[in-house]
Enzyme design. Structure first.
Site, short mmCIF file in Angstrom:
data_model
loop_
_atom_site.label_atom_id
_atom_site.label_comp_id
_atom_site.label_asym_id
_atom_site.label_seq_id
_atom_site.Cartn_x
_atom_site.Cartn_y
_atom_site.Cartn_z
N THR A 39 48.50 42.69 42.14
CA THR A 39 48.69 42.21 43.52
C THR A 39 50.18 41.92 43.71
O THR A 39 50.95 42.80 44.01
CB THR A 39 47.83 40.96 43.82
OG1 THR A 39 48.02 40.00 42.79
CG2 THR A 39 46.36 41.31 43.91
N LYS A 85 46.03 40.37 35.82
CA LYS A 85 46.88 40.40 37.00
C LYS A 85 47.12 38.97 37.43
O LYS A 85 46.31 38.08 37.19
CB LYS A 85 46.26 41.23 38.12
CG LYS A 85 45.16 40.50 38.90
CD LYS A 85 45.69 39.79 40.13
CE LYS A 85 44.80 38.63 40.51
NZ LYS A 85 45.37 37.77 41.55
N THR A 93 43.69 31.93 40.43
CA THR A 93 43.29 33.25 40.90
C THR A 93 43.71 34.37 39.95
O THR A 93 43.84 35.52 40.36
CB THR A 93 43.88 33.54 42.30
OG1 THR A 93 45.31 33.50 42.22
CG2 THR A 93 43.41 32.52 43.31
#
Length: 197
Positions: free
Chosen positions: A156, A182, A193
Site C-alpha cells: 500500500t 505490507k 493494519t
C-alpha cells in the site's frame, strides 16, 4: 524512505510445499497495478492467524476470525490492495463474504475455507465486481515461486516490497520458511493494519 531495508531478491525466496500464489491486476483502485493476490493451499495445510487487538476491526478481519474459529481446513486466501474494506459496516461484511463466495466457487471449495484480506483506503465500499472478475487470472497465474511478486502485490504505502526466506535443518529434515508483509509504520498499536503471510 526505507531505513536499512532493501528490496528482496525474488530468486532468493524459497517456495513452500503445498502453497501456490497467483497475482493479477484487477483495477481495484488504480489501473496497471498488481492488486489482487490469491494463496492456494493444498488439502491438509495447517493455518493459524494472529489478529489486531484493536476493538475496531475491518470486515475481513472479522470474517477471517469467524472462518478460522469454524474450521481448521483453510484452502485459500484472497488479498486485495487499494481498498481496506474498513469502516464499511454491514455492507463491508457482505462484500468480504461475497469475495470468499466467489473464490470458493472458482476453486470448488466452501466459502468458510477462504480467508479474505483487504488493505488500502478506508471507508470506501469494496469493488467486489472487479475482484471477482480478476480471480480467474490470479488463479491461472498461481505457482510456487511467486513470493516476490506477491510481496509487491500486497503493498500500500510501502516504498518497497518486504519479504524474508530461510531454510534450516531440524531433526535431520530441511524446513523452509518464507514470509511477506505490507505496512509502513502500521504495526502499532496492537498490530494495527499490518498484514503478514
Amino acid at each position: 524512505m526505507p531505513v536499512n531495508l532493501s528490496a528482496p531478491v525474488a530468486a532468493d525466496l524459497l517456495a513452500i510445499n503445498g502453497v501456490r500464489i497467483g497475482i493479477t491486476e484487477a483495477g481495484v483502485r488504480k489501473a496497471n497495478r498488481k492488486d489482487l493476490t490469491v494463496f492456494l493451499l493444498d488439502e491438509g495445510a495447517s493455518v493459524a492467524g494472529v489478529f489486531t487487538q484493536n476493538r475496531f476491526c475491518a470486515a475481513p478481519v472479522q470474517i477471517c476470525q469467524e472462518h478460522l474459529a469454524a474450521t481448521p481446513a483453510v484452502r485459500a486466501m484472497v488479498i486485495n490492495t487499494g481498498n481496506a474494506n474498513a469502516g464499511t459496516g454491514a455492507a463491508g461484511l457482505a462484500n468480504a463474504r461475497a469475495t470468499c463466495d466467489a473464490l470458493a466457487k472458482e476453486m470448488g471449495l466452501k466459502a468458510g475455507e477462504i480467508l479474505p484480506f483487504s488493505t488500502g483506503v478506508i471507508m470506501e465500499e469494496l469493488p467486489v465486481d472487479r475482484i471477482v472478475a480478476g480471480l480467474p487470472k490470479a488463479i491461472a497465474a498461481a505457482k510456487a515461486d511467486n513470493w516476490g511478486t506477491a510481496a509487491e502485490g500486497i503493498m500500500t504505502t510501502d516504498t518497497l516490497p518486504k519479504a524474508f526466506s530461510r531454510s534450516v535443518s531440524i531433526g535431520g529434515k530441511t524446513i523452509s520458511i518464507t514470509g511477506i508483509s505490507k505496512g509502513a509504520g502500521m504495526i502499532r498499536p496492537n498490530m494495527a493494519t499490518m498484514l503478514g503471510f
